[in-house]
Design an enzyme around this catalytic site. Structure first.
Site, PDB file in Angstrom:
ATOM      1  N   VAL A   1      21.950  13.190   8.206  1.00  0.00           N
ATOM      2  CA  VAL A   1      22.874  11.621   8.961  1.00  0.00           C
ATOM      3  C   VAL A   1      23.539  11.336   7.454  1.00  0.00           C
ATOM      4  O   VAL A   1      23.430  11.541   6.710  1.00  0.00           O
ATOM      5  CB  VAL A   1      21.688  10.470   9.088  1.00  0.00           C
ATOM      6  CG1 VAL A   1      22.274   9.595   9.903  1.00  0.00           C
ATOM      7  CG2 VAL A   1      20.323  11.411  10.540  1.00  0.00           C
ATOM      8  N   CYS A   2      24.691   9.846   8.012  1.00  0.00           N
ATOM      9  CA  CYS A   2      26.129   9.321   7.332  1.00  0.00           C
ATOM     10  C   CYS A   2      25.759   8.268   7.762  1.00  0.00           C
ATOM     11  O   CYS A   2      25.901   7.789   9.487  1.00  0.00           O
ATOM     12  CB  CYS A   2      26.802  10.269   6.313  1.00  0.00           C
ATOM     13  SG  CYS A   2      27.812  10.905   7.766  1.00  0.00           S
ATOM     14  N   ARG A   3      27.121   7.955   7.242  1.00  0.00           N
ATOM     15  CA  ARG A   3      27.383   6.531   8.081  1.00  0.00           C
ATOM     16  C   ARG A   3      28.254   6.707   9.713  1.00  0.00           C
ATOM     17  O   ARG A   3      27.565   6.595  10.741  1.00  0.00           O
ATOM     18  CB  ARG A   3      28.556   5.864   7.502  1.00  0.00           C
ATOM     19  CG  ARG A   3      28.883   4.358   8.022  1.00  0.00           C
ATOM     20  CD  ARG A   3      30.120   3.389   7.091  1.00  0.00           C
ATOM     21  NE  ARG A   3      31.525   4.374   7.601  1.00  0.00           N
ATOM     22  CZ  ARG A   3      32.061   3.634   7.720  1.00  0.00           C
ATOM     23  NH1 ARG A   3      32.077   3.081   8.608  1.00  0.00           N
ATOM     24  NH2 ARG A   3      33.770   4.606   8.709  1.00  0.00           N
TER      25      ARG A   3
ATOM     26  N   MET B   1      25.026   6.659  11.484  1.00  0.00           N
ATOM     27  CA  MET B   1      24.447   5.130  11.795  1.00  0.00           C
ATOM     28  C   MET B   1      25.499   4.562  12.616  1.00  0.00           C
ATOM     29  O   MET B   1      24.718   3.066  13.186  1.00  0.00           O
ATOM     30  CB  MET B   1      24.094   4.690  10.684  1.00  0.00           C
ATOM     31  CG  MET B   1      23.137   5.383   9.644  1.00  0.00           C
ATOM     32  SD  MET B   1      21.605   5.645  10.331  1.00  0.00           S
ATOM     33  CE  MET B   1      20.364   3.489   9.909  1.00  0.00           C
TER      34      MET B   1
END
Length: 103
Positions: A65-67, A94
């Protein structure tokens, strides 16, 4: 290279609700995770993945997961090259996550 699956936010929420045995790894920077992380997620900033890879169990299933999904795909590709087979990249990252956050 191994196949990296794309997982939607809805699929991840369902997997977490069902207590599926997977490890969520958030590769964002410290100031980003301070704004909230997916519950149960483990924080390993992208730049630290190479030194942390030996502490990860390659038999487990991972969701990166990242932005927005770009850095987490980079992390997924790195782990794939290191022999990890059960990799998922969170589509939309996210930015798309509407579920619960932990701080």
């Amino acid at each position: 290279m191994n196949q990296i699956n794309v997982m939607t936010v809805g699929e991840l929420e369902k997997a977490l609700d069902e207590n599926r045995d997977l490890v969520v790894i958030d590769v964002r920077e410290n100031e980003e995770v301070a704004q909230g992380m997916i519950p149960t997620a483990k924080h390993i900033p992208l730049g630290q993945i190479p030194e942390e890879v030996d502490h990860l169990d390659s038999s487990k299933e991972y969701v990166m997961v990242c932005r927005s999904g770009k850095r987490s795909m980079n992390a997924s590709e790195y782990l794939s090259a290191k022999g990890f087979h059960k990799l998922n990249n969170l589509e939309g990252g996210m930015l798309d996550w509407k579920g619960e956050l932990v701080f």
